[in-house]
Design an enzyme around this catalytic site. Structure first.
Site, mmCIF file in Angstrom:
data_model
loop_
_atom_site.group_PDB
_atom_site.id
_atom_site.type_symbol
_atom_site.label_atom_id
_atom_site.label_comp_id
_atom_site.label_asym_id
_atom_site.label_seq_id
_atom_site.Cartn_x
_atom_site.Cartn_y
_atom_site.Cartn_z
ATOM 1 N N GLU A 200 0.832 -1.215 0.000
ATOM 2 C CA GLU A 200 0.000 0.000 0.000
ATOM 3 C C GLU A 200 0.864 1.262 0.000
ATOM 4 O OE1 GLU A 200 -3.273 -0.224 2.826
ATOM 5 O OE2 GLU A 200 -4.137 -1.914 1.726
ATOM 6 N N GLU A 323 -5.045 -8.695 -0.640
ATOM 7 C CA GLU A 323 -5.839 -8.354 0.562
ATOM 8 C C GLU A 323 -7.277 -8.183 0.116
ATOM 9 O OE1 GLU A 323 -4.567 -5.315 3.340
ATOM 10 O OE2 GLU A 323 -2.454 -5.803 2.971
HETATM 11 O O1 AHR Z 1 -5.570 -5.921 6.723
HETATM 12 C C1 AHR Z 1 -5.495 -4.765 7.480
HETATM 13 C C2 AHR Z 1 -4.797 -3.625 6.754
HETATM 14 O O2 AHR Z 1 -5.539 -3.251 5.655
HETATM 15 C C3 AHR Z 1 -3.435 -3.933 6.195
HETATM 16 O O3 AHR Z 1 -2.420 -3.820 7.127
HETATM 17 C C4 AHR Z 1 -3.288 -2.892 5.132
HETATM 18 O O4 AHR Z 1 -2.454 -3.305 4.084
HETATM 19 C C5 AHR Z 1 -4.705 -2.635 4.693
HETATM 20 O O5 AHR Z 1 -4.998 -1.292 4.633
#
Ligand code: AHR
Length: 515
Positions: A200, A323
Site C-alpha cells: 500500500e 488483501e
Molecule cells: O488488513 C489490514 C490492513 O488493511 C493492512 O495492514 C493494510 O495493508 C490494509 O490497509
C-alpha cells in the site's frame, strides 16, 4: 416443491434449526455449464491467506511459544495447524500489511531473549517482542505446507535491507548472511516463492503518488535478486486501492519490467469507513449492501486487468488480490486497533461470491490472500485462550478445496433478481470447474436470505452430491460456547428428465460433484 421441502426438512433436521423460510415460495432459476469451454487453471494460490502482526493474528492466533500450556508444536498452536492443513493453504503472506513498512527483519532473528521489543505503531501501539520472526514464519509456512509470501519494507527501509533479507533467506552460499542464518538454526535456504516490494505505497506504505511509487518500485526491485540455484522469487509490486485505475496504469506503464505481479487491495464494508456496520446483529439492508459491495470485485478485476492488457497483452504480469475480505466495526470490548470481528453466514456468502469471481478471471488473477487468517477481519479461525472455532468463511474455503488447481468451465445463471431497498442482485451465482479428479464440481450460491431457489441445469448426470452451508439467520455464526452452530452438511441434487436439478435453500452455499 416436493423436492425442496424434502431437502429443507432433511437439512433442518441435520443442522437442528427451525425452518422459518420453508413457507416461502421458491424462485425458479436455471444454470448452464459449458464443459467444452475451459479457461486457464484456477491457481491454488488464489486460496491464499494473509497473516499480519496485527492484534491477535500472529501472537495467540498462531504463535503461543514453546512454554505455553496451549498444546503446540515448537510454539505453533496445534489446533490452528491442524485446521489450516485441512484447508490445503497454498500461500501465506506475512508480516503485513501496514506492519511490513515499519518492520526491520533483523529484529526478528537470533535468540528470542535478545530480540528487541518494538511498538506496533499501526495496530494499537502495542509492543511486539519479535518472538515471531523470519525463522518462525518460514518454518510455519513449511509446517502448513504453504508457499511463503514475504512483504518487504519500502516505506521506511532501504534497498540494501531488502536485498540482505532476501539473501539471508535464500542463499545457499557461504556468505556472511547465509552463515548467520545457519548459526540461527537453519542450514538449508528456504524457498522464497513471493516477495512483495512494499505494501500500500499509496497509503500506510509511504503515502506516495503512483509515479513516485513506480520509480521506487523499480529501484528496490532491482536489488531483490533470485538465488543462483534456479529458484525464482516472484516480485510483487504494491498495487491499487480498490478502483484507483490510475495507479495500475502508471505502475504497469512505468515499471512492468521490474515486476512479475501487481497487487490489488479491496475490502468489503456494508457501510462507510467511518460507520462500517456490525459483524452480527445486522438487518437485511446490511446483508444486501455487503453482498453488493463484495460483487464489485468482478468489475475491479475486469477493469484493472483491461488496463494491464494494454501494456502486457501476453499477460506475463499477474494480478494478485493479496488483501480482500469484509471489514466491520470491531467487536465491542475488543481493542479497536486489533480489528477483531465475528464471522457469520454473510461472510461465507462474501467468500463464495469472491472466489467465484476469481474463478472467472484466472487469465490474470493468479494469487489472492484473504484478510486475515486468524483473529483479524474476515478470519478463518477465531481463538480465545486455549479455545478455537472455525468460522463460516473457513467452511467455504474447505468446501472449495476441489476447485484448487481445477480447470474453470464457462457457467452462467439465469435467476430472478433479489431486491431489497433500492438494491437488486442476481439471486443465484454459480461457478463450475473440472477438478484434478476429472469430475465437474459446481458451486451454487443463493444470495436471497428469504427465498429458496429451484435450480434447473443443463447437466446430465445421475447424481450430484456434496455439502451445503446455511443457517437459520443471516448472521448465523459460531461462538466459543457453540463452536459448531454452523457447519456444512450433506447435500445433493436430483435428476429430472435426465438433467440435474437443485433445491437451494435461501442464503446458502452448496458445492457438489457431478457423477
Ligand atoms: O488488513 C489490514 C490492513 O488493511 C493492512 O495492514 C493494510 O495493508 C490494509 O490497509
Amino acid at each position: 416443491m416436493k423436492h425442496l421441502t424434502r431437502a429443507l426438512l432433511g437439512l433442518g433436521a441435520t443442522i437442528g434449526f427451525a425452518l422459518p423460510l420453508a413457507a416461502q415460495a421458491p424462485v425458479t432459476a436455471s444454470v448452464e455449464v459449458d464443459a467444452a469451454s475451459p479457461g486457464p487453471v484456477i491457481e491454488r494460490a488464489i486460496y491464499g491467506q494473509f497473516a499480519e502482526h496485527l492484534g491477535r493474528g500472529i501472537y495467540e492466533g498462531v504463535w503461543v511459544g514453546e512454554n505455553s500450556k496451549i498444546p503446540n508444536t515448537g510454539g505453533y498452536r496445534n489446533d490452528v495447524l491442524t485446521a489450516l492443513r485441512k484447508l490445503r493453504v497454498p500461500v501465506i503472506r506475512w508480516p503485513g500489511g501496514c506492519f511490513a513498512d515499519e518492520y526491520d527483519w533483523r529484529d526478528g532473528i537470533g535468540p528470542r531473549s535478545k530480540r528487541p521489543v518494538r511498538i506496533n505503531t499501526h495496530w494499537g501501539g502495542v509492543t511486539d517482542d519479535n518472538a515471531f520472526g523470519t525463522h518462525e514464519f518460514m518454518n510455519f509456512a513449511e509446517l502448513v505446507g504453504a508457499d511463503p509470501y514475504v512483504a518487504g519494507n519500502i516505506g521506511s527501509g532501504s534497498p540494501r535491507d531488502m536485498a540482505q533479507w532476501v539473501e539471508y533467506m535464500t542463499s545457499g552460499s557461504r556468505s556472511t548472511l547465509a552463515d548467520e542464518r545457519r548459526s540461527n538454526g537453519r542450514d538449508k535456504p528456504w524457498k522464497l516463492t513471493y516477495f512483495g516490494v512494499g505494501n500500500e505505497t499509496w497509503g500506510c506504505g509511504g503515502n506516495m503518488t503512483a509515479e513516485y511509487a513506480a520509480d521506487l518500485h523499480k529501484r528496490y526491485a532491482t536489488f531483490v535478486v533470485s538465488p543462483w540455484d534456479g529458484a525464482r522469487v516472484t516480485k510483487v509490486a504494491s498495487g491499487a486501492n480498490g478502483d484507483d485505475y490510475h495507479w495500475t496504469e502508471v505502475l504497469v506503464r512505468d515499471a512492468a519490467r521490474q515486476m512479475d505481479a501487481l497487487s490489488l487491495h479491496y475490502y468489503t464494508l456494508p457501510g462507510t469507513w467511518e460507520h462500517k456496520g456490525p459483524a452480527t446483529g445486522f438487518g437485511e439492508d446490511q446483508w444486501i449492501s455487503t453482498l453488493d459491495h463484495a460483487r464489485r470485485m468482478e468489475e475491479l478485476v475486469s477493469r484493472h486487468s483491461a488496463i494491464m492488457d494494454k501494456y502486457d497483452p501476453k499477460k506475463r504480469i499477474a494480478l494478485f488480490v493479496d488483501e480482500w475480505g469484509t471489514w466491520y466495526d470491531p467487536e465491542s470490548g475488543s481493542h479497536p486497533g486489533f480489528l477483531y470481528q465475528q464471522n457469520s453466514l454473510r461472510d461465507a456468502e462474501v467468500a463464495a461470491l469472491t472466489l467465484n469471481i476469481f474463478h472467472r478471471h484466472t487469465d490474470r488473477v493468479k494469487l489472492a490472500a484473504i484478510a486475515q487468517m486468524v483473529n483479524v477481519l474476515q478470519a478463518m479461525i477465531l481463538t480465545e485462550g486455549p479455545r478455537m472455532l472455525l468460522t463460516p468463511t473457513y467452511h467455504v474455503f474447505e468446501m472449495y478445496v476441489p476447485f484448487q488447481g481445477a480447470i474453470p468451465l464457462k457457467a452462467s445463471a439465469q435467476a430472478p433478481a433479489y431486491t431489497f431497498g433500492g438494491t437488486s442482485l442476481p439471486s443465484v451465482d454459480i461457478s463450475a470447474a473440472r477438478g484434478t479428479d476429472g469430475k465437474i464440481w459446481v458451486s451454487l450460491v443463493n444470495l436471497d436470505p428469504k427465498r429458496p431457489a429451484h435450480v434447473t441445469t443443463n447437466l446430465a448426470g445421475g447424481a450430484a452430491s456434496g455439502r451445503i452451508l446455511t443457517g437459520a439467520t443471516m448472521d448465523a455464526h459460531n461462538t466459543f460456547d457453540q463452536p459448531d452452530a454452523i457447519h456444512p452438511v450433506p447435500y445433493s441434487g436430483h435428476s429430472e428428465h435426465g438433467k440435474l436439478v437443485f433445491d437451494l435453500p435461501a442464503k446458502a452455499i452448496a458445492v457438489v460433484r457431478i457423477d
